[in-house]
Scaffold this motif. Structure first.
Motif, PDB file in Angstrom:
ATOM      1  N   VAL A   1     -55.888 -14.692  -7.815  1.00  0.00           N
ATOM      2  CA  VAL A   1     -54.877 -15.308  -8.671  1.00  0.00           C
ATOM      3  C   VAL A   1     -54.775 -14.531  -9.979  1.00  0.00           C
ATOM      4  CG1 VAL A   1     -54.180 -17.396  -9.889  1.00  0.00           C
ATOM      5  CG2 VAL A   1     -55.343 -17.589  -7.678  1.00  0.00           C
ATOM      6  N   LEU A   2     -53.574 -14.051 -10.259  1.00  0.00           N
ATOM      7  CA  LEU A   2     -53.315 -13.404 -11.547  1.00  0.00           C
ATOM      8  C   LEU A   2     -52.483 -14.382 -12.372  1.00  0.00           C
ATOM      9  CD1 LEU A   2     -52.353  -9.746 -10.463  1.00  0.00           C
ATOM     10  CD2 LEU A   2     -54.624 -10.742 -10.789  1.00  0.00           C
ATOM     11  N   ARG A   3     -53.059 -14.884 -13.452  1.00  0.00           N
ATOM     12  CA  ARG A   3     -52.323 -15.796 -14.331  1.00  0.00           C
ATOM     13  C   ARG A   3     -51.662 -14.962 -15.431  1.00  0.00           C
ATOM     14  NH1 ARG A   3     -57.082 -20.332 -15.117  1.00  0.00           N
ATOM     15  NH2 ARG A   3     -56.934 -21.275 -13.040  1.00  0.00           N
ATOM     16  N   LEU A   4     -50.354 -14.810 -15.279  1.00  0.00           N
ATOM     17  CA  LEU A   4     -49.639 -13.860 -16.136  1.00  0.00           C
ATOM     18  C   LEU A   4     -49.195 -14.460 -17.462  1.00  0.00           C
ATOM     19  CD1 LEU A   4     -47.258 -12.349 -13.395  1.00  0.00           C
ATOM     20  CD2 LEU A   4     -49.598 -11.643 -13.976  1.00  0.00           C
ATOM     21  N   GLY A   5     -49.212 -13.617 -18.477  1.00  0.00           N
ATOM     22  CA  GLY A   5     -48.581 -13.967 -19.755  1.00  0.00           C
ATOM     23  C   GLY A   5     -47.062 -13.867 -19.596  1.00  0.00           C
ATOM     24  N   ASN A   6     -46.347 -13.710 -20.712  1.00  0.00           N
ATOM     25  CA  ASN A   6     -44.883 -13.565 -20.655  1.00  0.00           C
ATOM     26  C   ASN A   6     -44.542 -12.123 -20.295  1.00  0.00           C
ATOM     27  OD1 ASN A   6     -44.962 -16.157 -22.043  1.00  0.00           O
ATOM     28  ND2 ASN A   6     -42.800 -15.758 -22.443  1.00  0.00           N
ATOM     29  N   VAL A   7     -44.151 -11.922 -19.059  1.00  0.00           N
ATOM     30  CA  VAL A   7     -43.883 -10.565 -18.587  1.00  0.00           C
ATOM     31  C   VAL A   7     -42.468 -10.166 -19.024  1.00  0.00           C
ATOM     32  CG1 VAL A   7     -43.925  -9.054 -16.579  1.00  0.00           C
ATOM     33  CG2 VAL A   7     -45.265 -11.175 -16.561  1.00  0.00           C
ATOM     34  N   TYR A   8     -42.312  -8.930 -19.455  1.00  0.00           N
ATOM     35  CA  TYR A   8     -40.982  -8.444 -19.829  1.00  0.00           C
ATOM     36  C   TYR A   8     -40.848  -6.991 -19.383  1.00  0.00           C
ATOM     37  CZ  TYR A   8     -43.189  -5.815 -23.580  1.00  0.00           C
ATOM     38  OH  TYR A   8     -43.982  -4.929 -24.265  1.00  0.00           O
ATOM     39  N   GLY A   9     -39.597  -6.519 -19.276  1.00  0.00           N
ATOM     40  CA  GLY A   9     -39.381  -5.126 -18.895  1.00  0.00           C
ATOM     41  C   GLY A   9     -38.052  -4.974 -18.170  1.00  0.00           C
ATOM     42  N   PRO A  10     -37.746  -3.732 -17.729  1.00  0.00           N
ATOM     43  CA  PRO A  10     -36.533  -3.469 -16.973  1.00  0.00           C
ATOM     44  C   PRO A  10     -36.406  -4.396 -15.767  1.00  0.00           C
ATOM     45  CG  PRO A  10     -37.588  -1.416 -17.556  1.00  0.00           C
ATOM     46  CD  PRO A  10     -38.523  -2.508 -17.985  1.00  0.00           C
ATOM     47  N   ARG A  11     -35.186  -4.786 -15.450  1.00  0.00           N
ATOM     48  CA  ARG A  11     -34.816  -5.630 -14.303  1.00  0.00           C
ATOM     49  C   ARG A  11     -35.019  -7.122 -14.553  1.00  0.00           C
ATOM     50  NH1 ARG A  11     -37.422  -2.627  -9.031  1.00  0.00           N
ATOM     51  NH2 ARG A  11     -36.238  -0.701  -9.179  1.00  0.00           N
ATOM     52  N   GLN A  12     -35.583  -7.513 -15.697  1.00  0.00           N
ATOM     53  CA  GLN A  12     -35.760  -8.956 -15.886  1.00  0.00           C
ATOM     54  C   GLN A  12     -34.392  -9.627 -15.967  1.00  0.00           C
ATOM     55  OE1 GLN A  12     -38.214 -10.245 -19.226  1.00  0.00           O
ATOM     56  NE2 GLN A  12     -38.757 -12.063 -18.024  1.00  0.00           N
ATOM     57  N   ASP A  13     -34.274 -10.783 -15.320  1.00  0.00           N
ATOM     58  CA  ASP A  13     -33.005 -11.521 -15.290  1.00  0.00           C
ATOM     59  C   ASP A  13     -32.671 -12.006 -16.703  1.00  0.00           C
ATOM     60  OD1 ASP A  13     -30.793 -12.915 -14.411  1.00  0.00           O
ATOM     61  OD2 ASP A  13     -31.951 -14.709 -13.905  1.00  0.00           O
ATOM     62  N   HIS A  14     -31.441 -11.738 -17.130  1.00  0.00           N
ATOM     63  CA  HIS A  14     -31.030 -12.165 -18.470  1.00  0.00           C
ATOM     64  C   HIS A  14     -30.139 -13.402 -18.413  1.00  0.00           C
ATOM     65  CE1 HIS A  14     -27.613 -10.010 -16.923  1.00  0.00           C
ATOM     66  NE2 HIS A  14     -26.879 -10.656 -17.807  1.00  0.00           N
ATOM     67  N   THR A  15     -29.841 -13.844 -17.188  1.00  0.00           N
ATOM     68  CA  THR A  15     -28.875 -14.944 -17.051  1.00  0.00           C
ATOM     69  C   THR A  15     -29.563 -16.304 -17.003  1.00  0.00           C
ATOM     70  OG1 THR A  15     -28.939 -14.796 -14.647  1.00  0.00           O
ATOM     71  CG2 THR A  15     -27.236 -13.512 -15.770  1.00  0.00           C
ATOM     72  N   GLY A  16     -30.865 -16.308 -16.780  1.00  0.00           N
ATOM     73  CA  GLY A  16     -31.580 -17.577 -16.648  1.00  0.00           C
ATOM     74  C   GLY A  16     -31.972 -18.131 -18.006  1.00  0.00           C
ATOM     75  N   ALA A  17     -32.849 -19.130 -17.963  1.00  0.00           N
ATOM     76  CA  ALA A  17     -33.263 -19.780 -19.200  1.00  0.00           C
ATOM     77  C   ALA A  17     -34.614 -19.250 -19.675  1.00  0.00           C
ATOM     78  CB  ALA A  17     -33.341 -21.288 -18.980  1.00  0.00           C
ATOM     79  N   SER A  18     -35.222 -18.324 -18.914  1.00  0.00           N
ATOM     80  CA  SER A  18     -36.489 -17.755 -19.385  1.00  0.00           C
ATOM     81  C   SER A  18     -36.357 -16.232 -19.421  1.00  0.00           C
ATOM     82  CB  SER A  18     -37.641 -18.179 -18.477  1.00  0.00           C
ATOM     83  OG  SER A  18     -37.356 -17.820 -17.160  1.00  0.00           O
ATOM     84  N   GLY A  19     -37.279 -15.602 -20.116  1.00  0.00           N
ATOM     85  CA  GLY A  19     -37.208 -14.153 -20.273  1.00  0.00           C
ATOM     86  C   GLY A  19     -36.515 -13.805 -21.566  1.00  0.00           C
ATOM     87  N   VAL A  20     -37.187 -14.174 -22.664  1.00  0.00           N
ATOM     88  CA  VAL A  20     -36.564 -14.066 -23.981  1.00  0.00           C
ATOM     89  C   VAL A  20     -36.131 -12.633 -24.321  1.00  0.00           C
ATOM     90  CG1 VAL A  20     -38.760 -13.865 -25.255  1.00  0.00           C
ATOM     91  CG2 VAL A  20     -36.821 -14.895 -26.363  1.00  0.00           C
TER      92      VAL A  20
END
Ligand SMILES: NC(=O)c1ccc[n+]([C@@H]2O[C@H](COP(=O)([O-])OP(=O)(O)OC[C@H]3O[C@@H](n4cnc5c(N)ncnc54)[C@H](O)[C@@H]3O)[C@@H](O)[C@H]2O)c1
Length: 307
Positions: free
Chosen positions: A164-183
């Protein structure tokens, strides 16, 4: 190795698939394309456009005979989990259980699960949160992600490795910008289109931002391990949403002020995740600084979103 990647057309999943293919692995992507994008699919990966809830999953596994599963498919929005907790639970728990059940009935040797670090521990009792910090999700999303993690402990038989990898707030190329997460993705898409950037709350909420390639490194290392484990994958330092906004303004030359909106319920104020265990246990450490990661992400969005 033959590896099934669920959610392999999504932001994190597709980046993992690219690395696996580069390393010569044989990959089958299972994705219903609900938020994933066909253009992010690696052309050398096999692909089934399928929901992981499907009764056809068993036949797909019988045919492909995977040794490992990397489970990335999920409903990922805290906000949407508040407005539709049933959809969130069906997707993240029930569909996930279908996958676990089929893994048990097949010859899978390991399951690597992308859990949440940011939405798992609740408002922290101490910082940075290590893996033994009390678990107290305050959103349906955090609860559903935790529930499947717990099911893995409870129902997977001993020979199947649980990673199990418990991830922090991941960001980078290809992240969806249309949703409600991924600041970061949301800010950048607005900045490059010269639209108003909205900040929920006062912007002083602190998150642990981790760049995508560091997460992919962690997955690559974790796959090779011969034991079960749970680790946070994080930068180990916090940054506020206002700080992110400021750095991105400099990088994109965006001049407007943000519009502050009311805080999203279920959003915690402050989270920083200790990565000490990942460093010692997996010999993994993040390589990309926040400024560098934001710069790489800005460049990608500039090429994809400039007017
Ligand atoms: N992005 C983050 O900051 C972050 C942080 C912690 C954990 N995670 C976890 O990482 C994983 C990947 O997140 P992401 O940011 O890449 O999100 P994403 O939305 O880009 O990717 C999810 C992928 O899963 C697919 N999918 C969703 N439900 C499915 C289903 N029932 N059957 C088949 N496919 C389905 C989507 O089409 C998409 O391709 C998720 O499990 C998420 O909970 C993400």
């Amino acid at each position: 190795m033959k590896i099934v990647v669920t959610g392999g057309a999504g932001f994190i999943g597709s980046s993992i698939v690219d690395r696996l293919i580069l390393n010569g692995e044989e990959v089958l992507v299972l994705d219903n394309l609900s938020t994933g994008r066909i253009e992010y699919l690696n052309q050398y990966a096999e692909f089934e456009n399928v929901d992981i809830d499907s009764s056809n999953l068993k036949n797909i596994f019988l045919k492909f005979q995977p040794e490992a599963i990397i489970h990335c498919a999920a409903q990922i929005s805290v906000k949407d989990s508040e407005s539709d907790p049933i959809f969130d639970a069906k997707n993240n728990i029930i569909s996930g259980l279908n996958l676990l059940k089929i893994a048990i009935d097949s010859n899978v040797r390991q399951i690597l699960y992308l859990g949440t670090g940011g939405a798992l521990y609740g408002e922290p009792k101490y910082l940075p949160c290590d893996e033994i910090h009390p678990i107290n999700p305050i959103s349906p999303y955090g609860l559903s992600k935790w529930t499947l993690e717990r099911y893995m402990d409870l129902i997977l038989p001993e020979p199947i490795l649980k990673k199990v990898l418990r991830l922090g707030n991941v960001y980078g190329p290809r992240q969806d910008h249309t949703g409600a997460s991924g600041v970061v993705a949301i800010f950048l898409s607005k900045m490059f289109l010269n639209n108003v950037v909205e900040i929920y709350g006062d912007g002083e909420q602190v998150r642990d931002f981790i760049f995508i390639s560091d997460v992919v490194d962690a997955v690559e290392i974790a796959l090779k391990s011969t034991s079960s484990f749970t680790v946070n994958i994080s930068s180990g330092v916090g940054a506020s949403v206002n700080e992110i906004f400021k750095i991105l303004c400099t990088q994109t030359l965006y001049k407007d002020s943000p519009q502050f909106k009311s805080k999203i319920s279920g959003d915690i104020n402050r989270i920083i995740l200790s990565n000490d265990k990942a460093k010692s246990y997996l010999d993994w450490a993040p390589k990309i600084s926040l400024e560098e990661g934001l710069n790489k992400t800005s460049e990608w969005f500039k090429n994809n979103f400039s007017k």
